[in-house]
Design a protein around this motif. Structure first.
Motif, PDB file in Angstrom:
ATOM      1  N   ILE A   9      -9.348  11.916  69.259  1.00  0.00           N
ATOM      2  CA  ILE A   9      -8.550  12.831  68.441  1.00  0.00           C
ATOM      3  C   ILE A   9      -8.549  12.420  66.965  1.00  0.00           C
ATOM      4  CG2 ILE A   9      -6.235  13.771  68.053  1.00  0.00           C
ATOM      5  CD1 ILE A   9      -7.390  14.833  70.599  1.00  0.00           C
ATOM      6  N   LEU A  10      -8.294  11.153  66.679  1.00  0.00           N
ATOM      7  CA  LEU A  10      -8.234  10.688  65.291  1.00  0.00           C
ATOM      8  C   LEU A  10      -9.535  10.995  64.551  1.00  0.00           C
ATOM      9  CD1 LEU A  10      -6.888   9.087  62.959  1.00  0.00           C
ATOM     10  CD2 LEU A  10      -7.887   7.028  63.970  1.00  0.00           C
ATOM     11  N   VAL A  11     -10.647  10.758  65.198  1.00  0.00           N
ATOM     12  CA  VAL A  11     -11.950  11.023  64.583  1.00  0.00           C
ATOM     13  C   VAL A  11     -12.109  12.516  64.301  1.00  0.00           C
ATOM     14  CG1 VAL A  11     -14.446  11.029  65.011  1.00  0.00           C
ATOM     15  CG2 VAL A  11     -13.102   8.979  65.520  1.00  0.00           C
ATOM     16  N   LEU A  12     -11.765  13.341  65.269  1.00  0.00           N
ATOM     17  CA  LEU A  12     -11.923  14.785  65.104  1.00  0.00           C
ATOM     18  C   LEU A  12     -11.059  15.307  63.956  1.00  0.00           C
ATOM     19  CD1 LEU A  12     -11.947  15.662  68.895  1.00  0.00           C
ATOM     20  CD2 LEU A  12     -13.917  15.705  67.342  1.00  0.00           C
ATOM     21  N   ILE A  13      -9.850  14.793  63.847  1.00  0.00           N
ATOM     22  CA  ILE A  13      -8.960  15.215  62.758  1.00  0.00           C
ATOM     23  C   ILE A  13      -9.503  14.746  61.413  1.00  0.00           C
ATOM     24  CG2 ILE A  13      -6.649  14.908  61.779  1.00  0.00           C
ATOM     25  CD1 ILE A  13      -5.641  14.814  64.731  1.00  0.00           C
ATOM     26  N   GLN A  14     -10.020  13.526  61.363  1.00  0.00           N
ATOM     27  CA  GLN A  14     -10.576  13.020  60.107  1.00  0.00           C
ATOM     28  C   GLN A  14     -11.801  13.813  59.667  1.00  0.00           C
ATOM     29  OE1 GLN A  14      -9.524  10.469  57.973  1.00  0.00           O
ATOM     30  NE2 GLN A  14      -7.663  10.749  59.158  1.00  0.00           N
ATOM     31  N   VAL A  15     -12.623  14.217  60.620  1.00  0.00           N
ATOM     32  CA  VAL A  15     -13.798  15.026  60.277  1.00  0.00           C
ATOM     33  C   VAL A  15     -13.347  16.387  59.737  1.00  0.00           C
ATOM     34  CG1 VAL A  15     -15.887  16.141  61.155  1.00  0.00           C
ATOM     35  CG2 VAL A  15     -15.306  13.825  61.899  1.00  0.00           C
ATOM     36  N   ALA A  16     -12.344  16.978  60.379  1.00  0.00           N
ATOM     37  CA  ALA A  16     -11.810  18.259  59.893  1.00  0.00           C
ATOM     38  C   ALA A  16     -11.257  18.104  58.476  1.00  0.00           C
ATOM     39  CB  ALA A  16     -10.730  18.768  60.844  1.00  0.00           C
ATOM     40  N   GLU A  17     -10.573  16.995  58.224  1.00  0.00           N
ATOM     41  CA  GLU A  17     -10.022  16.734  56.885  1.00  0.00           C
ATOM     42  C   GLU A  17     -11.147  16.589  55.858  1.00  0.00           C
ATOM     43  OE1 GLU A  17      -7.449  15.825  53.675  1.00  0.00           O
ATOM     44  OE2 GLU A  17      -7.257  16.998  55.502  1.00  0.00           O
ATOM     45  N   PHE A  18     -12.226  15.937  56.249  1.00  0.00           N
ATOM     46  CA  PHE A  18     -13.385  15.823  55.361  1.00  0.00           C
ATOM     47  C   PHE A  18     -13.903  17.207  54.975  1.00  0.00           C
ATOM     48  CE2 PHE A  18     -18.077  15.994  55.251  1.00  0.00           C
ATOM     49  CZ  PHE A  18     -18.304  15.308  54.063  1.00  0.00           C
ATOM     50  N   TYR A  19     -14.038  18.082  55.963  1.00  0.00           N
ATOM     51  CA  TYR A  19     -14.536  19.424  55.666  1.00  0.00           C
ATOM     52  C   TYR A  19     -13.545  20.216  54.818  1.00  0.00           C
ATOM     53  CZ  TYR A  19     -18.689  18.728  58.442  1.00  0.00           C
ATOM     54  OH  TYR A  19     -19.901  18.256  58.893  1.00  0.00           O
ATOM     55  N   ARG A  20     -12.245  19.950  54.973  1.00  0.00           N
ATOM     56  CA  ARG A  20     -11.260  20.588  54.094  1.00  0.00           C
ATOM     57  C   ARG A  20     -11.514  20.163  52.647  1.00  0.00           C
ATOM     58  NH1 ARG A  20      -7.415  19.395  50.940  1.00  0.00           N
ATOM     59  NH2 ARG A  20      -7.328  17.238  51.584  1.00  0.00           N
ATOM     60  N   LYS A  21     -11.737  18.863  52.462  1.00  0.00           N
ATOM     61  CA  LYS A  21     -11.942  18.345  51.106  1.00  0.00           C
ATOM     62  C   LYS A  21     -13.152  18.970  50.421  1.00  0.00           C
ATOM     63  CE  LYS A  21     -10.167  13.695  52.013  1.00  0.00           C
ATOM     64  NZ  LYS A  21     -10.602  12.284  52.145  1.00  0.00           N
ATOM     65  N   ILE A  22     -14.168  19.283  51.205  1.00  0.00           N
ATOM     66  CA  ILE A  22     -15.373  19.858  50.597  1.00  0.00           C
ATOM     67  C   ILE A  22     -15.406  21.382  50.765  1.00  0.00           C
ATOM     68  CG2 ILE A  22     -16.682  17.716  50.787  1.00  0.00           C
ATOM     69  CD1 ILE A  22     -18.220  18.982  53.146  1.00  0.00           C
ATOM     70  N   GLN A  23     -14.242  21.944  51.058  1.00  0.00           N
ATOM     71  CA  GLN A  23     -14.051  23.400  51.129  1.00  0.00           C
ATOM     72  C   GLN A  23     -14.963  24.067  52.151  1.00  0.00           C
ATOM     73  OE1 GLN A  23     -14.275  24.658  47.028  1.00  0.00           O
ATOM     74  NE2 GLN A  23     -12.286  23.757  46.569  1.00  0.00           N
ATOM     75  N   GLN A  24     -15.033  23.438  53.324  1.00  0.00           N
ATOM     76  CA  GLN A  24     -15.787  24.014  54.437  1.00  0.00           C
ATOM     77  C   GLN A  24     -14.876  24.102  55.663  1.00  0.00           C
ATOM     78  OE1 GLN A  24     -19.678  22.298  55.128  1.00  0.00           O
ATOM     79  NE2 GLN A  24     -20.115  22.176  52.941  1.00  0.00           N
ATOM     80  N   ASP A  25     -13.759  24.815  55.485  1.00  0.00           N
ATOM     81  CA  ASP A  25     -12.776  24.949  56.563  1.00  0.00           C
ATOM     82  C   ASP A  25     -13.353  25.470  57.880  1.00  0.00           C
ATOM     83  OD1 ASP A  25     -10.460  23.805  55.566  1.00  0.00           O
ATOM     84  OD2 ASP A  25      -9.672  25.674  54.763  1.00  0.00           O
ATOM     85  N   PRO A  26     -14.301  26.407  57.872  1.00  0.00           N
ATOM     86  CA  PRO A  26     -14.831  26.854  59.173  1.00  0.00           C
ATOM     87  C   PRO A  26     -15.424  25.704  59.994  1.00  0.00           C
ATOM     88  CG  PRO A  26     -15.401  28.441  57.483  1.00  0.00           C
ATOM     89  CD  PRO A  26     -14.796  27.243  56.770  1.00  0.00           C
ATOM     90  N   LYS A  27     -16.099  24.779  59.345  1.00  0.00           N
ATOM     91  CA  LYS A  27     -16.621  23.603  60.069  1.00  0.00           C
ATOM     92  C   LYS A  27     -15.469  22.729  60.548  1.00  0.00           C
ATOM     93  CE  LYS A  27     -21.193  23.034  58.006  1.00  0.00           C
ATOM     94  NZ  LYS A  27     -22.073  22.123  57.257  1.00  0.00           N
ATOM     95  N   GLY A  28     -14.474  22.557  59.695  1.00  0.00           N
ATOM     96  CA  GLY A  28     -13.311  21.766  60.087  1.00  0.00           C
ATOM     97  C   GLY A  28     -12.582  22.366  61.268  1.00  0.00           C
ATOM     98  N   MET A  29     -12.502  23.679  61.304  1.00  0.00           N
ATOM     99  CA  MET A  29     -11.847  24.385  62.408  1.00  0.00           C
ATOM    100  C   MET A  29     -12.475  24.003  63.746  1.00  0.00           C
ATOM    101  SD  MET A  29      -9.625  26.762  63.430  1.00  0.00           S
ATOM    102  CE  MET A  29      -9.307  28.092  62.297  1.00  0.00           C
ATOM    103  N   GLU A  30     -13.790  23.891  63.771  1.00  0.00           N
ATOM    104  CA  GLU A  30     -14.483  23.523  65.015  1.00  0.00           C
ATOM    105  C   GLU A  30     -13.980  22.182  65.545  1.00  0.00           C
ATOM    106  OE1 GLU A  30     -18.768  23.605  64.574  1.00  0.00           O
ATOM    107  OE2 GLU A  30     -18.622  25.389  63.293  1.00  0.00           O
ATOM    108  N   PHE A  31     -13.787  21.228  64.661  1.00  0.00           N
ATOM    109  CA  PHE A  31     -13.358  19.899  65.095  1.00  0.00           C
ATOM    110  C   PHE A  31     -11.888  19.888  65.505  1.00  0.00           C
ATOM    111  CE2 PHE A  31     -17.228  19.140  62.763  1.00  0.00           C
ATOM    112  CZ  PHE A  31     -17.901  18.300  63.640  1.00  0.00           C
TER     113      PHE A  31
END
Length: 186
Positions: free
Chosen positions: A60-82
């Motif tokens: 879970i922690l990894v998946l949330i961190q990856v989603a946060e990374f995609y938020r930072k680079i303005q790629q929310d759709p990718k973050g949503m997947e995680f």
């Protein structure tokens, strides 16, 4: 100076070397990703984040961190997947639901966002910030009375939080319950 820059570069390389000794750990991959992110190496950061998921796809922690990374680079759709992957593993996870709620707000999907924020707030893992943000989101959607209910419950769960009480008092005053607001002012 050039000597200081060399020393910093040497320390970063030493840290990178130490991380790579245990690179098979998803937590170490997060460390590598964070290092690369802070050094401005977005591609290397993404590679390390995705490697962490590959190593442990249900962490879970990894998946949330990856989603946060995609938020930072303005790629929310990718973050949503995680985030969705995290919620398949643990549907009531407070942190994942909170992150999902914020992502849905950014997408202007308010009712779905409120549902996710409620799950996060009601969780035994919740922190006061989840209730605070959920209440503000409710008020923003013209649900001030529900926001007040959330804040009253949160004040009982996390007594004495100044930010929470300030918003509670403001909302009580907003709906004409100034007398009730006074009891929260110490």
């Amino acid at each position: 100076t050039a000597a200081e820059n060399k020393r910093i570069s040497d320390l970063i390389n030493e840290y990178r070397y130490m991380l790579n000794l245990s690179a098979e750990s998803p937590i170490i991959q997060l460390g590598i990703a964070n290092l690369e992110w802070h050094l401005g190496n977005q591609d290397k950061a993404e590679k390390a984040y995705l490697q962490a998921v590959k190593i442990e796809p249900s962490y879970i922690l990894v998946l949330i961190q990856v989603a946060e990374f995609y938020r930072k680079i303005q790629q929310d759709p990718k973050g949503m997947e995680f985030l969705q992957q995290a919620l398949v593993v643990e549907p009531d996870n407070a942190q994942a639901n909170h992150a999902l709620g914020l992502l849905l707000i950014r997408q202007k999907r308010y009712q779905e966002a409120l549902s996710a924020l409620k799950i996060a707030t009601d969780s035994h893992e919740a922190i006061v910030d989840y209730a605070y943000i959920y209440a503000i989101a409710l008020d923003d959607q013209k649900q001030t009375f529900k926001a007040i209910d959330v804040l009253v419950k949160a004040d009982k769960r996390w007594p004495g939080n100044n930010a929470l009480v300030s918003v509670l008092v403001a909302y009580l005053n907003k709906v004409g319950k100034g007398a009730e607001a006074q009891k929260y002012l110490h």
